[in-house]
Design an enzyme around this catalytic site. Structure first.
Site, mmCIF file in Angstrom:
data_model
loop_
_atom_site.group_PDB
_atom_site.id
_atom_site.type_symbol
_atom_site.label_atom_id
_atom_site.label_comp_id
_atom_site.label_asym_id
_atom_site.label_seq_id
_atom_site.Cartn_x
_atom_site.Cartn_y
_atom_site.Cartn_z
ATOM 1 N N ARG A 104 0.787 -1.265 -0.003
ATOM 2 C CA ARG A 104 -0.102 0.058 -0.045
ATOM 3 C C ARG A 104 0.884 1.387 -0.041
ATOM 4 O O ARG A 104 1.930 1.042 0.307
ATOM 5 C CB ARG A 104 -0.907 0.131 1.451
ATOM 6 C CG ARG A 104 -0.234 -0.029 2.478
ATOM 7 C CD ARG A 104 -0.916 0.539 3.745
ATOM 8 N NE ARG A 104 -0.108 0.510 4.818
ATOM 9 C CZ ARG A 104 0.835 1.155 5.422
ATOM 10 N NH1 ARG A 104 1.037 2.068 4.738
ATOM 11 N NH2 ARG A 104 1.332 1.132 6.702
ATOM 12 N N THR A 144 2.744 2.038 10.069
ATOM 13 C CA THR A 144 1.436 2.247 10.904
ATOM 14 C C THR A 144 1.431 1.118 11.674
ATOM 15 O O THR A 144 1.837 0.094 11.612
ATOM 16 C CB THR A 144 0.076 2.588 9.953
ATOM 17 O OG1 THR A 144 -0.718 3.068 10.737
ATOM 18 C CG2 THR A 144 -0.262 1.273 9.600
ATOM 19 N N CYS A 197 2.860 6.833 10.405
ATOM 20 C CA CYS A 197 2.671 7.451 8.810
ATOM 21 C C CYS A 197 4.113 8.154 8.655
ATOM 22 O O CYS A 197 3.964 8.923 7.587
ATOM 23 C CB CYS A 197 1.569 8.192 8.535
ATOM 24 S SG CYS A 197 0.082 7.215 8.882
ATOM 25 N N GLY A 220 -6.959 0.349 2.738
ATOM 26 C CA GLY A 220 -8.100 1.283 3.143
ATOM 27 C C GLY A 220 -7.722 2.232 4.028
ATOM 28 O O GLY A 220 -6.714 2.938 4.012
ATOM 29 N N PHE A 221 -8.615 2.118 5.242
ATOM 30 C CA PHE A 221 -8.180 3.154 6.263
ATOM 31 C C PHE A 221 -8.394 2.595 7.524
ATOM 32 O O PHE A 221 -8.805 1.386 7.554
ATOM 33 C CB PHE A 221 -9.339 4.047 6.191
ATOM 34 C CG PHE A 221 -10.864 3.753 6.573
ATOM 35 C CD1 PHE A 221 -11.343 3.332 7.857
ATOM 36 C CD2 PHE A 221 -11.742 3.205 5.446
ATOM 37 C CE1 PHE A 221 -12.565 3.071 8.008
ATOM 38 C CE2 PHE A 221 -13.014 2.650 5.829
ATOM 39 C CZ PHE A 221 -13.283 2.451 7.257
ATOM 40 N N HIS A 228 -1.868 -1.086 13.715
ATOM 41 C CA HIS A 228 -3.283 -1.784 14.048
ATOM 42 C C HIS A 228 -3.049 -2.543 15.288
ATOM 43 O O HIS A 228 -2.514 -3.477 15.565
ATOM 44 C CB HIS A 228 -3.676 -2.608 12.932
ATOM 45 C CG HIS A 228 -3.586 -2.000 11.439
ATOM 46 N ND1 HIS A 228 -4.020 -0.894 11.224
ATOM 47 C CD2 HIS A 228 -2.788 -2.196 10.251
ATOM 48 C CE1 HIS A 228 -4.086 -0.408 10.057
ATOM 49 N NE2 HIS A 228 -3.054 -1.155 9.307
ATOM 50 N N GLY A 247 -4.325 4.405 3.424
ATOM 51 C CA GLY A 247 -3.263 3.986 2.388
ATOM 52 C C GLY A 247 -4.036 3.182 1.621
ATOM 53 O O GLY A 247 -4.492 1.829 2.077
#
Length: 221
Positions: free
Chosen positions: A77, A82, A182, A164-165, A84, A153
């Site tokens: 991406r 990042t 990011c 996606g987000f 999660h 992304g």
């Protein structure tokens, strides 16, 4: 062709499993089968490195992260590094942009931002875009630096999108300390719970999920 977006709630899913599912759906769409869809889910703790990721933006050594049970994945991406984890609402959008008559990635990104800004407005959290900084941000009246509440992304195969987000709903924001989110120095991460001054409860997460599903189904066209 219909521009409707089918919403699927998957619950908590390992990152690799979700990535495999996205890839299968992308191939279906490229073959002209299936429908555009959004997978909504949470991940167990994972750090992902996008195409622009710089090693120095991972503050904690990768072996140390893995020893704590945090997975690390390099992904196709856009964007940098990042995180999660539980309490973060992730949306993966698999959509054929060419079939939608809008083969324009920038327009797609701005559409995702706009939908999330609408979601946050309904939640009582004023948010905005910042030119040159993909994502969604909240202004801090006591600080000139914005707070980032959602990261975006996307990847493309042909004109079919994936990734996606990630909307920080009720997650533990301390988890971001392991990275420079990011790759943005000087940007503080925030969440819906923090901005609303509420406890990060499952009920608030469910409300975020319901509003996201409705906004994207109705407005991402």
């Amino acid at each position: 062709m219909s521009r409707e977006l089918e919403i699927q709630w998957l619950g908590r899913v390992a990152y690799g499993e979700a990535l495999d599912r996205q890839k299968a759906l992308v191939e279906e769409r490229r073959a002209g089968r299936g429908r555009d869809c959004m997978l909504l889910l949470e991940h167990p703790p994972v750090v992902t490195l996008g195409r622009s990721a710089r090693p120095e933006n991972v503050r904690t050594p990768i072996p140390d992260l893995q020893a704590r049970g945090v997975e690390v994945h390099e992904v196709a991406r856009g964007g940098d590094v990042t995180y999660h984890g539980p309490g973060q609402l992730v949306g993966y959008l698999i959509a054929d942009l060419e079939a939608r008559g809008a083969a324009d990635v920038t327009r797609w990104l701005r559409g995702i931002e706009g939908a999330l800004i609408g979601v946050l407005a309904e939640l009582g959290v004023p948010a905005r875009r910042i030119d040159g900084m993909t994502g969604v941000y909240v202004d801090d009246p006591a600080d000139a630096r914005p707070r980032k509440i959602a990261s975006i992304g996307v990847g493309l195969k042909g004109w079919v999108t994936y990734h996606g987000f990630a909307l920080n709903a009720t997650m533990d924001l301390a988890e971001f300390d392991d990275i420079v989110p990011c790759g943005l120095h000087g940007v503080t991460m925030t969440s819906v719970a923090r901005e609303r001054g509420e406890a990060p409860t499952p009920l608030l997460f469910e409300r975020c999920r319901e509003i996201v599903a409705r906004h994207f189904a109705e407005k991402v066209r």
